[in-house]
Scaffold this motif. Structure first.
Motif, short mmCIF file in Angstrom:
data_model
loop_
_atom_site.label_atom_id
_atom_site.label_comp_id
_atom_site.label_asym_id
_atom_site.label_seq_id
_atom_site.Cartn_x
_atom_site.Cartn_y
_atom_site.Cartn_z
N LEU A 96 47.71 36.42 43.99
CA LEU A 96 47.14 37.43 44.87
C LEU A 96 46.52 38.58 44.09
O LEU A 96 45.46 39.09 44.45
N ILE A 143 37.82 40.40 44.18
CA ILE A 143 37.04 41.03 45.25
C ILE A 143 36.84 42.52 45.01
O ILE A 143 35.87 43.09 45.47
N LEU A 196 48.65 41.74 50.93
CA LEU A 196 47.82 40.99 51.88
C LEU A 196 46.93 41.93 52.68
O LEU A 196 45.75 41.65 52.90
N THR A 197 47.48 43.04 53.09
CA THR A 197 46.63 43.96 53.87
C THR A 197 45.57 44.60 52.96
O THR A 197 44.47 44.88 53.39
N VAL A 198 45.93 44.78 51.68
CA VAL A 198 44.91 45.27 50.74
C VAL A 198 43.77 44.26 50.65
O VAL A 198 42.59 44.62 50.72
N VAL A 199 44.13 42.99 50.51
CA VAL A 199 43.11 41.95 50.45
C VAL A 199 42.24 41.98 51.70
O VAL A 199 41.01 41.95 51.63
N ASP A 200 42.88 42.04 52.84
CA ASP A 200 42.13 42.14 54.09
C ASP A 200 41.06 43.21 54.04
O ASP A 200 39.92 42.99 54.40
N ASN A 254 33.84 34.62 52.36
CA ASN A 254 33.40 35.59 53.36
C ASN A 254 32.01 36.12 53.03
O ASN A 254 31.75 37.31 53.04
N ILE A 264 39.66 44.91 51.51
CA ILE A 264 38.51 44.76 50.62
C ILE A 264 37.68 43.54 50.96
O ILE A 264 36.50 43.50 50.71
N ALA A 265 38.31 42.54 51.59
CA ALA A 265 37.54 41.33 51.92
C ALA A 265 36.69 41.53 53.16
O ALA A 265 35.57 41.04 53.23
N ARG A 282 43.22 33.93 54.74
CA ARG A 282 43.41 35.10 55.56
C ARG A 282 42.32 35.13 56.61
O ARG A 282 41.18 34.82 56.32
#
Lengths: 213, 213
Positions: free
Chosen positions: A138, A145, B139-143, A181, B145-146, A61
């Motif tokens: 996922l 995280i 995926l946006t959740v991952v974004d 990251n 928190i990452a 990502r």
DNA sequence: TTACTAAAGTGACATATATCACAGGAAGAA
DNA sequence: TTCTTCCTGTGATATATGTCACTTTAGTAA
């Protein structure tokens, strides 16, 4: 028309049955990516579902400021779940896929999806299983995280690398930091600790996973 | 045998066609959850796919030490993607689903999945769309928190709450902190800042999303 | 009213991680 | 060989977030 035999295909995708293999051989297209090619990039609109026959693909990502975050690898026998979301509205999915080695891919035109779904039960089992496994992957990524500190995340990362690429992990601290990251210094320090704990040994450009726990 | 008319069902699940609606009405089972019931818990093995007809369900991930992490809501017209992964080996999926209001659910026995898939093209479109939307959401959740700091995550969280539950967000700081796996004090301070910025106004037990940006 | 409880505010401090600055060493190029 | 570049190590410091202790406030029950 692909140059595989049904048997070869079934060896890579054991869930396929003979008739599905035939269909894919007849209608699929072949594509070869060399190492380090970008196979999918943010905002791209897909016209094909991609099946990995051989090689290794890294999915990650991208953040708005160019940060990276490693999610998972695809290997032979895997399909790219995201390419199967192709029928989706052309939403800019900010995901990157890069080949790590020479990678052989079968491309299935999106127009064939409905007919495949309808006529080949094993195909939809395959599709569902693809979604399921990526979804679960996922979820575990989210777990790590959301709940874990960097030391545990690093350990998990190395474990995954080792199980996918072997115990000699040929990555620099910088690359690992990118994937998580984080920053190189942090990773270097944590690796040092793990080395003291006997979990790994280190060389320039390589970390040896000792897999003792 | 459900007590809905095909027309009612199609209103909630617009993608369904008449024949699919008929089938589901004939073979589905109905279930009513009252508010705050646990609908799905870690390690559970599913025998049904669940479709939400009415109500609201909160899905969250649980950490090993009881931490919580909010992922998304399911509302009417949604299906539980995870319940559709039911055919999966009985892996303990550590996910929790709790009803937030009285929630009406259609349960579809897993044995019917294959026949649905085979005979009702709209069904697999529905299933695929369910996966797709949850996948993207994850995926946006991952974004977030990452890549994002707590202030941005909080803002995003409130935005999602507002768009799903309305601009008067009836949650305590403590609850929000739980959902974000943070602590109350941190959330309180950040909310104070947002109030100063004119993004929200606050009352006891409620935050008003002003939605100016 | 008074008393009680849950929610919210706030300062002080702890911790994990990020960042900066720089040094040493290994590998490759010239 | 020497030069250069990249990888790694390490101390000092900054920042975000978490934790603790305590206060204040709002609502509720008696």
């Amino acid at each position: 028309m692909l140059s595989y035999t049904p048997h070869e295909l079934i060896q890579v995708f054991p869930i396929f049955d003979e008739s599905l293999a035939d269909f894919i051989i007849e209608h699929g297209e072949s594509k070869l990516f060399s190492s380090d090619e970008v196979m999918m990039r943010p905002g791209q609109f897909f016209k094909y579902a991609m099946l990995i026959v051989k090689g290794r693909v890294k999915l990650y990502r991208e953040g708005v400021e160019g940060e990276e975050f490693f999610m998972y690898y695809l290997e032979n026998g895997d399909a790219c779940a995201l390419s199967m979301l192709c029928m989706a509205r052309n939403q800019s999915s900010t995901i990157m896929a890069v080949s790590l080695e020479e990678t052989e891919v079968i491309m299935i035109p999106i127009q064939l999806m409905d007919s495949l779904m309808k006529n080949y039960p094993t195909w939809y089992h395959f599709v569902i299983e693809t979604y399921r496994s990526r979804f679960e992957e996922l979820l575990t990524v989210v777990d790590h995280i959301a709940f874990k500190n960097m030391d545990e995340r690093l350990e998990w990362y190395l474990k995954r690398q080792a199980s996918s690429l072997g115990n000699d992990i040929m990555l620099t601290h910088q690359e690992i930091a990118h994937d998580l990251n984080s920053s190189r210094e942090v990773i270097s320090r944590l690796l040092k600790k793990m080395e003291k704990n006997g979990q790994i040994s280190m060389e320039r450009n390589t970390i040896h996973w000792l897999g003792l726990n």
